[in-house]
Design a protein around this motif. Sequence first.
Motif, PDB file in Angstrom:
ATOM      1  N   MET A 114       0.541 -54.184  53.793  1.00  0.00           N
ATOM      2  CA  MET A 114       0.472 -55.198  54.835  1.00  0.00           C
ATOM      3  C   MET A 114      -0.769 -55.041  55.691  1.00  0.00           C
ATOM      4  O   MET A 114      -1.367 -56.023  56.143  1.00  0.00           O
ATOM      5  N   GLU A 115      -1.176 -53.804  55.902  1.00  0.00           N
ATOM      6  CA  GLU A 115      -2.375 -53.542  56.705  1.00  0.00           C
ATOM      7  C   GLU A 115      -3.649 -53.866  55.940  1.00  0.00           C
ATOM      8  O   GLU A 115      -4.651 -54.264  56.533  1.00  0.00           O
ATOM      9  N   GLU A 116      -3.619 -53.695  54.618  1.00  0.00           N
ATOM     10  CA  GLU A 116      -4.795 -53.965  53.791  1.00  0.00           C
ATOM     11  C   GLU A 116      -4.949 -55.449  53.475  1.00  0.00           C
ATOM     12  O   GLU A 116      -6.059 -55.973  53.450  1.00  0.00           O
ATOM     13  N   GLN A 117      -3.834 -56.128  53.216  1.00  0.00           N
ATOM     14  CA  GLN A 117      -3.862 -57.538  52.819  1.00  0.00           C
ATOM     15  C   GLN A 117      -3.476 -58.419  54.003  1.00  0.00           C
ATOM     16  O   GLN A 117      -2.426 -59.061  54.020  1.00  0.00           O
ATOM     17  N   GLU A 119      -4.506 -61.182  54.998  1.00  0.00           N
ATOM     18  CA  GLU A 119      -4.504 -62.633  54.811  1.00  0.00           C
ATOM     19  C   GLU A 119      -3.177 -63.128  54.230  1.00  0.00           C
ATOM     20  O   GLU A 119      -2.936 -64.342  54.179  1.00  0.00           O
ATOM     21  N   GLU A 120      -2.333 -62.214  53.808  1.00  0.00           N
ATOM     22  CA  GLU A 120      -1.063 -62.593  53.198  1.00  0.00           C
ATOM     23  C   GLU A 120       0.094 -62.510  54.188  1.00  0.00           C
ATOM     24  O   GLU A 120       0.111 -61.662  55.084  1.00  0.00           O
ATOM     25  N   THR A 121       1.056 -63.401  53.982  1.00  0.00           N
ATOM     26  CA  THR A 121       2.319 -63.350  54.711  1.00  0.00           C
ATOM     27  C   THR A 121       3.328 -62.701  53.783  1.00  0.00           C
ATOM     28  O   THR A 121       3.468 -63.124  52.626  1.00  0.00           O
ATOM     29  N   PHE A 122       4.051 -61.705  54.262  1.00  0.00           N
ATOM     30  CA  PHE A 122       4.865 -60.916  53.354  1.00  0.00           C
ATOM     31  C   PHE A 122       6.376 -61.112  53.488  1.00  0.00           C
ATOM     32  O   PHE A 122       6.920 -61.189  54.583  1.00  0.00           O
ATOM     33  N   ILE A 123       6.988 -61.166  52.298  1.00  0.00           N
ATOM     34  CA  ILE A 123       8.432 -61.118  52.150  1.00  0.00           C
ATOM     35  C   ILE A 123       8.758 -59.737  51.620  1.00  0.00           C
ATOM     36  O   ILE A 123       8.126 -59.266  50.674  1.00  0.00           O
ATOM     37  N   LEU A 124       9.736 -59.061  52.196  1.00  0.00           N
ATOM     38  CA  LEU A 124      10.175 -57.788  51.653  1.00  0.00           C
ATOM     39  C   LEU A 124      11.397 -58.021  50.773  1.00  0.00           C
ATOM     40  O   LEU A 124      12.212 -58.898  51.057  1.00  0.00           O
TER      41      LEU A 124
END
Length: 245
Positions: A114-117, A119-124
């Motif tokens: 999450m810290e590296e990407q 630009e992405e919105t994340f779903i776990l």
Amino acid sequence: MKTTSLWKKIVGSMLIIIIILFIAGTFYVQQNTYTATNSAQKQSEQAIHAKKYDLYTSTESSNIGIIFYPGAFVAPESYSKWASQVALAGYNVYVLHIPLNLAFLGQDAAQPIMEEQTEETFILAGHSLGGVVASRFTAKHPEEVAGMIFLASYPDKKGNLKHTDLSVLSITASKDGVLNIEKYQKAKRYMPQQTEYIEIKGGNHAGFGAYGVQKGDSKARTSNNTQQTQISHSIIEWLEKLEEK
């Protein structure tokens, strides 16, 4: 001098015991790890293999990505089939590499991605124990996560999502012999009201991956390929609705 010698013997004996326990534990984990089927292993070769995850992606990716916690003792390659199908629909899927394939040893494994990407919105997401651990991370970082996907899994008290506005998808299977249905039903009190529930008819616990027969599971009444397709279609449809919000 005698006291010093005695302590050396005690420390030496303790070290030997620790080494023996470590070797025995490692052997136990190796013997009890569910490895991917040949077809799943071959499918996983299409992923981008990083040290801490396998990334399934396509040339036309959405800004929504999934970070996935595998089930206990299940090799990450086992999830390559549905992950590849979801990736083809435009969603990056990061299947985590967890020490000893035990999710609770890597609860914060999603954080570096999450810290590296950014630009992405994340779903776990997570399967079985992986879902429990993923929900604990999400409960601690509700502002950093856009939603949760549970595959034959549920949140516990430490992963309480009840009072969040997160979108949640829960997929179970009708022939699952591993999932504790009573605990699953009770755990719904930790789910937000907007949770979407889907049951795969004839599917079983091991069918959420591709790693053969799992101890204690019921026999599936549908093929693994069919269950994999139903999983991916359910996830894709849910993600598309999420994008429309």
